[in-house]
Scaffold this motif. Sequence first.
Motif, PDB file in Angstrom:
ATOM      1  N   ALA A  88       0.833  -1.210   0.000  1.00  0.00           N
ATOM      2  CA  ALA A  88       0.000   0.000   0.000  1.00  0.00           C
ATOM      3  C   ALA A  88       0.865   1.256   0.000  1.00  0.00           C
ATOM      4  CB  ALA A  88      -0.939  -0.010   1.205  1.00  0.00           C
ATOM      5  N   SER A  89       1.969   1.241   0.763  1.00  0.00           N
ATOM      6  CA  SER A  89       2.878   2.387   0.773  1.00  0.00           C
ATOM      7  C   SER A  89       3.512   2.604  -0.601  1.00  0.00           C
ATOM      8  CB  SER A  89       3.975   2.181   1.820  1.00  0.00           C
ATOM      9  OG  SER A  89       3.446   2.210   3.124  1.00  0.00           O
ATOM     10  N   LEU A  90       3.901   1.511  -1.257  1.00  0.00           N
ATOM     11  CA  LEU A  90       4.498   1.625  -2.589  1.00  0.00           C
ATOM     12  C   LEU A  90       3.477   2.117  -3.606  1.00  0.00           C
ATOM     13  CD1 LEU A  90       6.609  -1.670  -2.527  1.00  0.00           C
ATOM     14  CD2 LEU A  90       7.507   0.671  -2.511  1.00  0.00           C
ATOM     15  N   LEU A  91       2.235   1.668  -3.475  1.00  0.00           N
ATOM     16  CA  LEU A  91       1.173   2.172  -4.352  1.00  0.00           C
ATOM     17  C   LEU A  91       0.941   3.663  -4.111  1.00  0.00           C
ATOM     18  CD1 LEU A  91      -1.404  -0.754  -4.100  1.00  0.00           C
ATOM     19  CD2 LEU A  91      -0.162  -0.061  -6.157  1.00  0.00           C
ATOM     20  N   SER A  92       0.988   4.083  -2.855  1.00  0.00           N
ATOM     21  CA  SER A  92       0.841   5.502  -2.534  1.00  0.00           C
ATOM     22  C   SER A  92       1.918   6.315  -3.234  1.00  0.00           C
ATOM     23  CB  SER A  92       0.931   5.719  -1.017  1.00  0.00           C
ATOM     24  OG  SER A  92      -0.087   5.035  -0.332  1.00  0.00           O
ATOM     25  N   GLU A  93       3.133   5.805  -3.167  1.00  0.00           N
ATOM     26  CA  GLU A  93       4.265   6.479  -3.792  1.00  0.00           C
ATOM     27  C   GLU A  93       4.096   6.542  -5.301  1.00  0.00           C
ATOM     28  OE1 GLU A  93       8.559   4.750  -4.640  1.00  0.00           O
ATOM     29  OE2 GLU A  93       8.344   5.254  -2.516  1.00  0.00           O
ATOM     30  N   SER A  94       3.647   5.444  -5.904  1.00  0.00           N
ATOM     31  CA  SER A  94       3.519   5.370  -7.362  1.00  0.00           C
ATOM     32  C   SER A  94       2.351   6.199  -7.882  1.00  0.00           C
ATOM     33  CB  SER A  94       3.340   3.909  -7.786  1.00  0.00           C
ATOM     34  OG  SER A  94       3.106   3.795  -9.171  1.00  0.00           O
ATOM     35  N   LEU A  95       1.213   6.141  -7.171  1.00  0.00           N
ATOM     36  CA  LEU A  95      -0.001   6.818  -7.623  1.00  0.00           C
ATOM     37  C   LEU A  95      -0.120   8.238  -7.086  1.00  0.00           C
ATOM     38  CD1 LEU A  95      -2.460   3.823  -7.108  1.00  0.00           C
ATOM     39  CD2 LEU A  95      -1.466   4.601  -9.278  1.00  0.00           C
ATOM     40  N   HIS A  96       0.832   8.652  -6.212  1.00  0.00           N
ATOM     41  CA  HIS A  96       0.793   9.976  -5.593  1.00  0.00           C
ATOM     42  C   HIS A  96      -0.552  10.218  -4.913  1.00  0.00           C
ATOM     43  CE1 HIS A  96       4.638  11.654  -7.167  1.00  0.00           C
ATOM     44  NE2 HIS A  96       4.480  10.648  -8.006  1.00  0.00           N
ATOM     45  N   THR A  97      -1.057   9.148  -4.329  1.00  0.00           N
ATOM     46  CA  THR A  97      -2.322   9.190  -3.605  1.00  0.00           C
ATOM     47  C   THR A  97      -2.194   8.278  -2.397  1.00  0.00           C
ATOM     48  OG1 THR A  97      -3.572   9.525  -5.655  1.00  0.00           O
ATOM     49  CG2 THR A  97      -4.813   8.735  -3.747  1.00  0.00           C
ATOM     50  N   ALA A  98      -2.677   8.712  -1.262  1.00  0.00           N
ATOM     51  CA  ALA A  98      -2.575   7.888  -0.056  1.00  0.00           C
ATOM     52  C   ALA A  98      -3.452   6.651  -0.186  1.00  0.00           C
ATOM     53  CB  ALA A  98      -2.985   8.701   1.165  1.00  0.00           C
ATOM     54  N   ILE A  99      -2.820   5.479  -0.237  1.00  0.00           N
ATOM     55  CA  ILE A  99      -3.519   4.198  -0.309  1.00  0.00           C
ATOM     56  C   ILE A  99      -3.385   3.507   1.048  1.00  0.00           C
ATOM     57  CG2 ILE A  99      -3.700   1.974  -1.485  1.00  0.00           C
ATOM     58  CD1 ILE A  99      -4.320   4.361  -3.289  1.00  0.00           C
ATOM     59  N   THR A 100      -4.495   3.044   1.586  1.00  0.00           N
ATOM     60  CA  THR A 100      -4.511   2.410   2.899  1.00  0.00           C
ATOM     61  C   THR A 100      -4.767   0.916   2.755  1.00  0.00           C
ATOM     62  OG1 THR A 100      -5.415   4.428   3.882  1.00  0.00           O
ATOM     63  CG2 THR A 100      -5.585   2.403   5.177  1.00  0.00           C
ATOM     64  N   PHE A 101      -3.979   0.111   3.449  1.00  0.00           N
ATOM     65  CA  PHE A 101      -4.261  -1.324   3.475  1.00  0.00           C
ATOM     66  C   PHE A 101      -5.327  -1.605   4.529  1.00  0.00           C
ATOM     67  CE2 PHE A 101      -3.512  -5.523   5.447  1.00  0.00           C
ATOM     68  CZ  PHE A 101      -3.926  -6.293   4.371  1.00  0.00           C
ATOM     69  N   VAL A 102      -6.347  -2.368   4.159  1.00  0.00           N
ATOM     70  CA  VAL A 102      -7.444  -2.709   5.061  1.00  0.00           C
ATOM     71  C   VAL A 102      -7.524  -4.226   5.182  1.00  0.00           C
ATOM     72  CG1 VAL A 102      -9.917  -2.551   5.494  1.00  0.00           C
ATOM     73  CG2 VAL A 102      -8.719  -0.636   4.380  1.00  0.00           C
ATOM     74  N   GLU A 103      -7.320  -4.708   6.389  1.00  0.00           N
ATOM     75  CA  GLU A 103      -7.429  -6.152   6.650  1.00  0.00           C
ATOM     76  C   GLU A 103      -8.912  -6.536   6.644  1.00  0.00           C
ATOM     77  OE1 GLU A 103      -5.532  -9.869   7.620  1.00  0.00           O
ATOM     78  OE2 GLU A 103      -4.548  -7.923   7.371  1.00  0.00           O
ATOM     79  N   LYS A 104      -9.248  -7.538   5.833  1.00  0.00           N
ATOM     80  CA  LYS A 104     -10.632  -7.984   5.705  1.00  0.00           C
ATOM     81  C   LYS A 104     -10.787  -9.408   6.234  1.00  0.00           C
ATOM     82  CE  LYS A 104     -12.625  -4.515   3.393  1.00  0.00           C
ATOM     83  NZ  LYS A 104     -13.846  -3.818   3.868  1.00  0.00           N
ATOM     84  N   PRO A 105     -11.994  -9.770   6.674  1.00  0.00           N
ATOM     85  CA  PRO A 105     -12.235 -11.173   7.054  1.00  0.00           C
ATOM     86  C   PRO A 105     -12.247 -12.054   5.807  1.00  0.00           C
ATOM     87  CG  PRO A 105     -14.279  -9.921   7.104  1.00  0.00           C
ATOM     88  CD  PRO A 105     -13.186  -8.923   6.871  1.00  0.00           C
ATOM     89  N   LEU A 106     -11.978 -13.328   5.962  1.00  0.00           N
ATOM     90  CA  LEU A 106     -11.893 -14.220   4.807  1.00  0.00           C
ATOM     91  C   LEU A 106     -13.201 -14.301   4.035  1.00  0.00           C
ATOM     92  CD1 LEU A 106      -9.736 -17.180   6.202  1.00  0.00           C
ATOM     93  CD2 LEU A 106      -9.085 -15.489   4.465  1.00  0.00           C
ATOM     94  N   ASP A 107     -14.342 -14.140   4.731  1.00  0.00           N
ATOM     95  CA  ASP A 107     -15.615 -14.248   4.017  1.00  0.00           C
ATOM     96  C   ASP A 107     -15.892 -13.038   3.121  1.00  0.00           C
ATOM     97  OD1 ASP A 107     -16.259 -12.319   5.888  1.00  0.00           O
ATOM     98  OD2 ASP A 107     -17.683 -13.565   7.005  1.00  0.00           O
ATOM     99  N   PHE A 108     -15.012 -12.037   3.160  1.00  0.00           N
ATOM    100  CA  PHE A 108     -15.120 -10.912   2.234  1.00  0.00           C
ATOM    101  C   PHE A 108     -14.762 -11.356   0.817  1.00  0.00           C
ATOM    102  CE2 PHE A 108     -12.853  -7.489  -0.046  1.00  0.00           C
ATOM    103  CZ  PHE A 108     -13.823  -6.495  -0.059  1.00  0.00           C
TER     104      PHE A 108
END
Length: 385
Positions: free
Chosen positions: A257-277
């Motif tokens: 997510a941090s690398l995506l933020s750097e690449s897209l110049h947009t703050a990307i947040t990683f969100v932990e989801k339950p497996l049933d998602f």
Amino acid sequence: MHLLADLKKRFGFGESSVDQTGRILVVDGHDVVGYRVVDQLAYIDYPMIRVGVRNTDDFQVKKWEDNEYVIERVTFDWVDESTYDIALEDVKTVFVTTPMKPANWDVHFPKFLDACHRAKVKKIVKLSFYHAIQSRRENPRQCFGSQEYIKEPGYGIPTVPFVKKHALCDGDLILRKEFDATIIFATHLMSNVFRYGFESSGLMKSHELYGASQGKKINYVSPNDVADIVINAFFDKVHREAHNVLGPFPVTDKGVASLLSESLHTAITFVEKPLDFFGESTAALEKIKASGMEENFPPGDFKRVLNRSPQSFREYLRDKDRMSPIELKVVGVGAFQPVKLDELKVTREEETKEEIEATDEAEGIEVKTQDAAEKEVVGTTQMAQ
């Protein structure tokens, strides 16, 4: 030297090399790896390229040096076995990227191999999944379900549907001695963050990356590296081989997510989801990630085969010229509003000091303190001459 220029120089693509490899069929050529393989074949002016896709309008042809390169497109559908013979007519070499859909593509794979036999195909290169490597057993279709097979190292991996399907099909190919065969066992593709609907939707709409990896480090591999080793396999003269293709070091999804933020110049947040998602197959893959087994994988065969280090996630994200329309559909949209890098507070705490030094040396990046002016020197990875 770039791999493609190197290949062009090494093989020369005279009559002998073309006669050896013949017409190349790339199955599912609109996918992230298949597209790159077609792109590279066109770059080196390979004269006989055929792309098999369910809908030939789905495949977008690039332009090289302002001239549209003619690539033959044919209808190929795993479910419709009547499309096999037409797609394989006059084909000597096949690259197979097995899809996530349809769910039962593994049932059709033996029939596809029968069609390859009828067409007198000489060589098949198949992309597989690293965790399906147990398919090196003699016959996975007989081994699956046996206690002896399941208790082998792998934390119950053979029961994961996606892994099991790959292992079954790999075993089918191994048993067909009439073909020269190369199987490429790759880890999770870095492009997966752009590829699947829930991922691309989360990135574009919410600027979020979803997963259930529980903070464990994951081995992601660049689709560029996978495509490069596929091209090499087309033209080498080894009759039957397998390559393990991995990334240079593991990284957490928070780090991605941090690398995506750097690449897209947009703050990307990683969100932990339950497996049933997630759907069944994706949830099973997330369980593999959460096991932590990928934190200490061996280095793989990429450097041995191509004499260069595999791409880091940062290098992959920078290499947009090689991205497929699937990836560019996300990267190229206006959903990401650029902000200043210092506002993102991008950190590299997910990497150890040794990994940072190794990556920076390869990429030509100079890291300074936040108060210092940020300087970036983009380097290129030297290819084997």
